[in-house]
Design a protein around this motif. Structure first.
Motif, PDB file in Angstrom:
ATOM      1  N   TYR A  37      35.221  48.304  50.586  1.00  0.00           N
ATOM      2  CA  TYR A  37      36.165  48.827  51.567  1.00  0.00           C
ATOM      3  C   TYR A  37      35.950  50.330  51.691  1.00  0.00           C
ATOM      4  CZ  TYR A  37      39.081  44.609  51.789  1.00  0.00           C
ATOM      5  OH  TYR A  37      39.560  43.331  52.000  1.00  0.00           O
ATOM      6  N   PHE A  91      35.572  51.911  48.112  1.00  0.00           N
ATOM      7  CA  PHE A  91      36.017  51.072  47.002  1.00  0.00           C
ATOM      8  C   PHE A  91      35.187  49.792  46.947  1.00  0.00           C
ATOM      9  CE2 PHE A  91      39.715  53.260  45.544  1.00  0.00           C
ATOM     10  CZ  PHE A  91      40.235  53.915  46.645  1.00  0.00           C
ATOM     11  N   PHE A 105      40.097  46.257  42.068  1.00  0.00           N
ATOM     12  CA  PHE A 105      39.385  47.383  42.660  1.00  0.00           C
ATOM     13  C   PHE A 105      38.765  48.282  41.597  1.00  0.00           C
ATOM     14  CE2 PHE A 105      40.332  47.543  47.201  1.00  0.00           C
ATOM     15  CZ  PHE A 105      41.334  46.598  47.314  1.00  0.00           C
ATOM     16  N   GLY A 106      37.653  48.901  41.968  1.00  0.00           N
ATOM     17  CA  GLY A 106      37.161  50.030  41.195  1.00  0.00           C
ATOM     18  C   GLY A 106      37.988  51.259  41.550  1.00  0.00           C
TER      19      GLY A 106
ATOM     20  N   MET B  41      42.602  55.942  40.477  1.00  0.00           N
ATOM     21  CA  MET B  41      42.778  54.644  39.819  1.00  0.00           C
ATOM     22  C   MET B  41      42.523  53.463  40.729  1.00  0.00           C
ATOM     23  SD  MET B  41      46.054  55.222  37.379  1.00  0.00           S
ATOM     24  CE  MET B  41      45.652  53.784  36.426  1.00  0.00           C
ATOM     25  N   GLY B  42      42.144  53.694  41.953  1.00  0.00           N
ATOM     26  CA  GLY B  42      41.968  52.561  42.846  1.00  0.00           C
ATOM     27  C   GLY B  42      43.304  51.888  43.121  1.00  0.00           C
ATOM     28  N   LEU B  43      43.257  50.677  43.639  1.00  0.00           N
ATOM     29  CA  LEU B  43      44.468  49.927  43.952  1.00  0.00           C
ATOM     30  C   LEU B  43      44.752  48.935  42.842  1.00  0.00           C
ATOM     31  CD1 LEU B  43      43.288  50.848  46.839  1.00  0.00           C
ATOM     32  CD2 LEU B  43      44.743  49.035  47.732  1.00  0.00           C
ATOM     33  N   ARG B  44      46.018  48.790  42.518  1.00  0.00           N
ATOM     34  CA  ARG B  44      46.421  47.838  41.484  1.00  0.00           C
ATOM     35  C   ARG B  44      47.466  46.872  42.038  1.00  0.00           C
ATOM     36  NH1 ARG B  44      48.378  51.399  36.636  1.00  0.00           N
ATOM     37  NH2 ARG B  44      49.135  52.674  38.359  1.00  0.00           N
TER      38      ARG B  44
END
Lengths: 115, 113
Positions: A37, A91, A105-106, B41-44
């Motif tokens: 993404y 991402f 996700f990274g 941290m990206g998405l969680r």
């Protein structure tokens, strides 16, 4: 547990350079799906590609290409002849095949393309 | 088609206040998700739903509740906001029949002071 690692926090290139964004993943599933993404400065998430674990063919879409190597658990993304409009956070993500099918996700790679 | 919409786009809360974030999708998707995005941290995943009337916890559910009374809507509630909940919240939906892309909303930027 699944995990996606994007070791490159930030990359800066000059316009027209090629750039590769690395993505390494961990999963116990034999069937899984990988995604990239793009998040431009405006903040929305833009879907770029989905790849399932059985398809190791590289994919090219215009200036974008993806290299999936199951042997090294990597799914790298290359932008050829980068442009300023490519500046964004990218991402990599991994999806489970069953159950909730949520994305892991990274932490993202911020790409800055200088004119 | 509007796709996935989120209301509101921005909000500032004081510690202890409550609020509800609304996510709506017009694609008749079965699966819906709430993620939070924090710097570096990206998405969680907070909570998710695999169909109308169902909800389940994700990786970081503490301090949040959700409801999916209608298929097209997925609500995220903060009962007593804390500064640690300052984040950008994204809603997403997907058809559910196969592993398809998740369609994301534009995000809600929440600041808790």
């Amino acid at each position: 547990a699944q995990k996606v690692t994007q070791a490159q926090t930030e990359i800066s290139v000059v316009e027209k350079e090629d750039v590769t964004l690395d993505c390494v993943y961990e999963t116990r599933d034999t069937t899984y799906y990988l995604f990239w993404y793009k998040q431009p400065p405006s903040g929305e998430l833009v879907f770029l590609i989905r790849r399932n674990s059985f398809d190791e063919q590289n994919e090219i879409s215009g200036r974008y290409s993806w290299n999936f190597q199951k042997s090294t658990s990597s799914f790298n993304f290359t932008i050829t002849a980068s442009q300023v409009v490519d500046s964004a956070v990218y991402f990599c993500a991994l999806s489970e095949r069953r159950g909730r099918r949520a994305l892991t996700f990274g932490s993202g790679t911020r790409l800055q393309v200088q004119p | 088609n509007a796709g996935v919409t989120q209301t509101p786009k921005f909000r500032v809360l004081k510690t202890g206040q409550s609020m509800t974030l609304l996510c709506a999708q017009d694609m008749n998707h079965e699966y819906m998700y709430w993620y939070r995005q924090d710097p570096g941290m990206g998405l969680r995943l907070i909570h998710y739903s695999v169909g109308e009337g169902t909800t389940a916890k994700g990786e970081v559910p503490d301090g949040y509740n959700v409801s999916r009374l209608k298929k097209q809507n997925f609500l995220l509630g903060l009962e007593s906001a804390a500064p640690s909940q300052t984040s950008v919240y994204f809603c997403a939906s997907s058809p559910g029949q196969r592993i398809d892309e998740q369609y994301f909303g534009p995000g809600t930027r929440l600041t808790v002071t």
